[in-house]
Design a protein around this motif. Structure first.
Motif, PDB file in Angstrom:
ATOM      1  N   ASP A 242       0.828  -1.205   0.000  1.00 53.43           N
ATOM      2  CA  ASP A 242       0.000   0.000   0.000  1.00 53.43           C
ATOM      3  C   ASP A 242       0.865   1.260   0.000  1.00 53.43           C
ATOM      4  O   ASP A 242       0.598   2.218  -0.730  1.00 53.43           O
ATOM      5  CB  ASP A 242      -0.906   0.023   1.228  1.00 53.43           C
ATOM      6  CG  ASP A 242      -2.021  -1.009   1.161  1.00 53.43           C
ATOM      7  OD1 ASP A 242      -2.295  -1.510   0.054  1.00 53.43           O
ATOM      8  OD2 ASP A 242      -2.620  -1.294   2.218  1.00 53.43           O
ATOM      9  N   LEU A 243       1.908   1.241   0.816  1.00 55.82           N
ATOM     10  CA  LEU A 243       2.770   2.413   0.908  1.00 55.82           C
ATOM     11  C   LEU A 243       3.569   2.602  -0.369  1.00 55.82           C
ATOM     12  O   LEU A 243       3.700   3.731  -0.876  1.00 55.82           O
ATOM     13  CB  LEU A 243       3.713   2.261   2.102  1.00 55.82           C
ATOM     14  CG  LEU A 243       4.552   3.486   2.465  1.00 55.82           C
ATOM     15  CD1 LEU A 243       3.650   4.669   2.839  1.00 55.82           C
ATOM     16  CD2 LEU A 243       5.507   3.167   3.611  1.00 55.82           C
TER      17      LEU A 243
ATOM     18  N   ARG B 111      -0.874  13.556  11.705  1.00 55.79           N
ATOM     19  CA  ARG B 111      -1.555  13.900  10.459  1.00 55.79           C
ATOM     20  C   ARG B 111      -0.607  14.641   9.502  1.00 55.79           C
ATOM     21  O   ARG B 111      -0.929  14.796   8.325  1.00 55.79           O
ATOM     22  CB  ARG B 111      -2.786  14.755  10.745  1.00 55.79           C
ATOM     23  CG  ARG B 111      -3.890  14.000  11.468  1.00 55.79           C
ATOM     24  CD  ARG B 111      -5.137  14.841  11.646  1.00 55.79           C
ATOM     25  NE  ARG B 111      -6.151  14.112  12.404  1.00 55.79           N
ATOM     26  CZ  ARG B 111      -7.048  13.286  11.870  1.00 55.79           C
ATOM     27  NH1 ARG B 111      -7.053  13.096  10.551  1.00 55.79           N
ATOM     28  NH2 ARG B 111      -7.931  12.662  12.616  1.00 55.79           N
ATOM     29  N   GLU B 112       0.535  15.082  10.021  1.00 53.80           N
ATOM     30  CA  GLU B 112       1.523  15.786   9.198  1.00 53.80           C
ATOM     31  C   GLU B 112       2.566  14.833   8.619  1.00 53.80           C
ATOM     32  O   GLU B 112       3.487  15.270   7.929  1.00 53.80           O
ATOM     33  CB  GLU B 112       2.221  16.864  10.035  1.00 53.80           C
ATOM     34  CG  GLU B 112       1.276  17.861  10.689  1.00 53.80           C
ATOM     35  CD  GLU B 112       1.965  18.667  11.779  1.00 53.80           C
ATOM     36  OE1 GLU B 112       3.140  19.040  11.600  1.00 53.80           O
ATOM     37  OE2 GLU B 112       1.330  18.909  12.827  1.00 53.80           O
ATOM     38  N   ASP B 113       2.432  13.543   8.882  1.00 54.94           N
ATOM     39  CA  ASP B 113       3.401  12.555   8.408  1.00 54.94           C
ATOM     40  C   ASP B 113       3.479  12.607   6.882  1.00 54.94           C
ATOM     41  O   ASP B 113       2.483  12.388   6.187  1.00 54.94           O
ATOM     42  CB  ASP B 113       2.965  11.161   8.863  1.00 54.94           C
ATOM     43  CG  ASP B 113       4.050  10.109   8.687  1.00 54.94           C
ATOM     44  OD1 ASP B 113       4.724  10.121   7.640  1.00 54.94           O
ATOM     45  OD2 ASP B 113       4.202   9.263   9.591  1.00 54.94           O
ATOM     46  N   GLU B 114       4.669  12.894   6.368  1.00 53.41           N
ATOM     47  CA  GLU B 114       4.865  13.065   4.936  1.00 53.41           C
ATOM     48  C   GLU B 114       5.222  11.766   4.219  1.00 53.41           C
ATOM     49  O   GLU B 114       5.290  11.729   2.984  1.00 53.41           O
ATOM     50  CB  GLU B 114       5.971  14.106   4.690  1.00 53.41           C
ATOM     51  CG  GLU B 114       7.395  13.649   4.962  1.00 53.41           C
ATOM     52  CD  GLU B 114       7.780  13.560   6.438  1.00 53.41           C
ATOM     53  OE1 GLU B 114       8.960  13.295   6.729  1.00 53.41           O
ATOM     54  OE2 GLU B 114       6.895  13.757   7.316  1.00 53.41           O
TER      55      GLU B 114
ATOM     56  N   PRO C  78       0.793   8.278   5.283  1.00 53.31           N
ATOM     57  CA  PRO C  78      -0.398   9.092   5.551  1.00 53.31           C
ATOM     58  C   PRO C  78      -1.157   8.610   6.784  1.00 53.31           C
ATOM     59  O   PRO C  78      -1.176   7.411   7.100  1.00 53.31           O
ATOM     60  CB  PRO C  78      -1.246   8.910   4.282  1.00 53.31           C
ATOM     61  CG  PRO C  78      -0.281   8.501   3.224  1.00 53.31           C
ATOM     62  CD  PRO C  78       0.772   7.690   3.932  1.00 53.31           C
ATOM     63  N   PHE C  79      -1.792   9.535   7.460  1.00 53.41           N
ATOM     64  CA  PHE C  79      -2.574   9.217   8.652  1.00 53.41           C
ATOM     65  C   PHE C  79      -3.705   8.241   8.330  1.00 53.41           C
ATOM     66  O   PHE C  79      -4.169   7.504   9.203  1.00 53.41           O
ATOM     67  CB  PHE C  79      -3.152  10.502   9.257  1.00 53.41           C
ATOM     68  CG  PHE C  79      -3.779  10.330  10.612  1.00 53.41           C
ATOM     69  CD1 PHE C  79      -3.001  10.281  11.756  1.00 53.41           C
ATOM     70  CD2 PHE C  79      -5.159  10.200  10.742  1.00 53.41           C
ATOM     71  CE1 PHE C  79      -3.575  10.117  13.007  1.00 53.41           C
ATOM     72  CE2 PHE C  79      -5.745  10.038  11.987  1.00 53.41           C
ATOM     73  CZ  PHE C  79      -4.954   9.993  13.128  1.00 53.41           C
ATOM     74  N   SER C  80      -4.113   8.208   7.076  1.00 52.25           N
ATOM     75  CA  SER C  80      -5.187   7.299   6.665  1.00 52.25           C
ATOM     76  C   SER C  80      -4.815   5.833   6.907  1.00 52.25           C
ATOM     77  O   SER C  80      -5.701   4.987   7.075  1.00 52.25           O
ATOM     78  CB  SER C  80      -5.531   7.505   5.185  1.00 52.25           C
ATOM     79  OG  SER C  80      -4.390   7.277   4.364  1.00 52.25           O
TER      80      SER C  80
ATOM     81  N   GLY D 249       4.154  16.913  13.973  1.00 51.72           N
ATOM     82  CA  GLY D 249       5.442  16.773  13.314  1.00 51.72           C
ATOM     83  C   GLY D 249       5.417  15.745  12.199  1.00 51.72           C
ATOM     84  O   GLY D 249       4.377  15.201  11.832  1.00 51.72           O
ATOM     85  N   GLY D 250       6.608  15.493  11.642  1.00 53.10           N
ATOM     86  CA  GLY D 250       6.740  14.601  10.501  1.00 53.10           C
ATOM     87  C   GLY D 250       6.965  13.159  10.892  1.00 53.10           C
ATOM     88  O   GLY D 250       6.917  12.787  12.068  1.00 53.10           O
ATOM     89  N   HIS D 251       7.259  12.354   9.889  1.00 57.14           N
ATOM     90  CA  HIS D 251       7.411  10.919  10.097  1.00 57.14           C
ATOM     91  C   HIS D 251       8.572  10.601  11.030  1.00 57.14           C
ATOM     92  O   HIS D 251       8.483   9.672  11.838  1.00 57.14           O
ATOM     93  CB  HIS D 251       7.642  10.236   8.741  1.00 57.14           C
ATOM     94  CG  HIS D 251       7.702   8.744   8.821  1.00 57.14           C
ATOM     95  ND1 HIS D 251       6.586   7.959   9.023  1.00 57.14           N
ATOM     96  CD2 HIS D 251       8.762   7.885   8.738  1.00 57.14           C
ATOM     97  CE1 HIS D 251       6.948   6.689   9.048  1.00 57.14           C
ATOM     98  NE2 HIS D 251       8.253   6.607   8.884  1.00 57.14           N
ATOM     99  N   ASN D 252       9.648  11.346  10.930  1.00 54.68           N
ATOM    100  CA  ASN D 252      10.864  11.012  11.676  1.00 54.68           C
ATOM    101  C   ASN D 252      11.058  11.801  12.958  1.00 54.68           C
ATOM    102  O   ASN D 252      12.014  11.533  13.699  1.00 54.68           O
ATOM    103  CB  ASN D 252      12.091  11.203  10.772  1.00 54.68           C
ATOM    104  CG  ASN D 252      12.111  10.214   9.623  1.00 54.68           C
ATOM    105  OD1 ASN D 252      11.898   9.023   9.813  1.00 54.68           O
ATOM    106  ND2 ASN D 252      12.347  10.706   8.413  1.00 54.68           N
ATOM    107  N   ASP D 253      10.176  12.768  13.234  1.00 54.05           N
ATOM    108  CA  ASP D 253      10.380  13.562  14.446  1.00 54.05           C
ATOM    109  C   ASP D 253       9.106  13.761  15.257  1.00 54.05           C
ATOM    110  O   ASP D 253       9.079  14.562  16.187  1.00 54.05           O
ATOM    111  CB  ASP D 253      10.989  14.917  14.098  1.00 54.05           C
ATOM    112  CG  ASP D 253      10.049  15.815  13.280  1.00 54.05           C
ATOM    113  OD1 ASP D 253       8.958  15.348  12.891  1.00 54.05           O
ATOM    114  OD2 ASP D 253      10.421  16.976  13.028  1.00 54.05           O
ATOM    115  N   GLY D 254       8.047  13.026  14.934  1.00 51.43           N
ATOM    116  CA  GLY D 254       6.792  13.207  15.639  1.00 51.43           C
ATOM    117  C   GLY D 254       6.900  12.977  17.134  1.00 51.43           C
ATOM    118  O   GLY D 254       6.295  13.699  17.931  1.00 51.43           O
TER     119      GLY D 254
END
Length: 276
Positions: free
Chosen positions: A180-181, A218-221, A224-226, A245-250
């Protein structure tokens, strides 16, 4: 018409070449290990022990065990993402120490000081070796062990959680499946036909019996939060911790709300957390 045919033929050959190249080199896209461990828990003031494990297929693994503040502190098995090694997770180790937990973090095969080369079934075997170490050698009761997986590690943790009975499971920045990703990031490629590594977390999550926390921004680049919404749809009892925050610093950008969100979930799951 002849020229158009030649152009289409060249484009087709070029596309086939790209597809073939992606198929052959896909391991480099899925796994991005580093062999250089640039820092240890000592750098952030934490006690630790080097741990050497052997997976069921004989591959030697390296990790760290960080004791908890008390003899009866629960333990967290930390399964990290697809890049770097355990030396890049020091901030997280600080956070889990702040929660009052012992921590075992391992490098998958091919990462850090672990031998071998990574592949999907190998990472699952590595996680099982880490679980055995905690419950057999360290004598932690299974209900006192928390499985924590971040990104790729979330899929590995979900797989392990279908085979053992931990006290709780935390899946952070999790994707539904690698297919999916990959299809999202490479819509112009037949990803589902090419991919050798499935990491189907969606299939596993609905079979987990332990309490589940899904932590995601929800900001994960990247993921996706979905994906978390789909995971919760098949595990409706799972709690969701919305991060920033993003994927690596949330886990850093969310600050104290992240720590308190984990603490509340773990306490509600019946784990006793002491202040370090």
């Amino acid at each position: 018409m002849v020229n158009l045919f030649k152009i289409l033929l060249l484009l087709g050959l070029g596309y086939a070449l790209v597809v073939g190249l992606m198929f052959v080199t896909q391991d480099r896209l899925v796994y991005m290990p580093s062999s250089t461990i640039s820092g240890t828990p000592e750098r952030v003031g934490l006690d630790y022990e080097d741990v050497h494990l052997t997976a069921e297929d004989g591959v030697r693994l390296h990790g760290w065990f960080l004791p908890g503040p008390n003899d009866d502190s629960p333990a967290l098995l930390f399964l990290h993402g697809n890049a770097g090694n355990i030396g890049h997770r020091l901030h997280s180790l600080q956070q889990f120490h702040e929660l009052g937990m012992a921590v075992l973090i391992i490098d998958y095969r091919g990462y850090g000081r672990s031998a071998g080369r990574p592949d999907e079934q190998g990472t699952y075997a590595d996680a099982r070796a880490a679980w055995r170490y905690l419950v057999e050698e360290r004598a932690f009761p299974s209900e006192a062990v928390v499985l924590f997986g971040r990104s790729l590690g979330a899929a590995v943790a979900a797989d392990l959680a279908t085979e053992v009975q931990p006290g709780a499971v935390i899946l952070e920045s999790a994707f539904t499946s690698a297919a999916d990703l990959g299809a999202r990031h490479y819509p112009w490629l037949p990803v589902r036909a090419l991919l050798r590594h499935q990491y189907d977390a969606l299939d596993r999550v609905e079979r987990i019996k332990a309490p589940i926390l899904l932590a995601h921004s929800r900001e994960d680049e990247i993921v996706p939060f979905s994906h978390t919404e789909r995971l919760q749809a098949v595990a409706p009892d799972a709690r969701v911790l919305e991060m920033q925050g993003g994927h690596n610093d949330g886990f850093l950008a969310t600050g104290e709300a992240y720590i308190e969100g984990l603490r509340t979930f773990l306490q509600e799951a019946g784990l006793s957390l002491a202040s370090p």
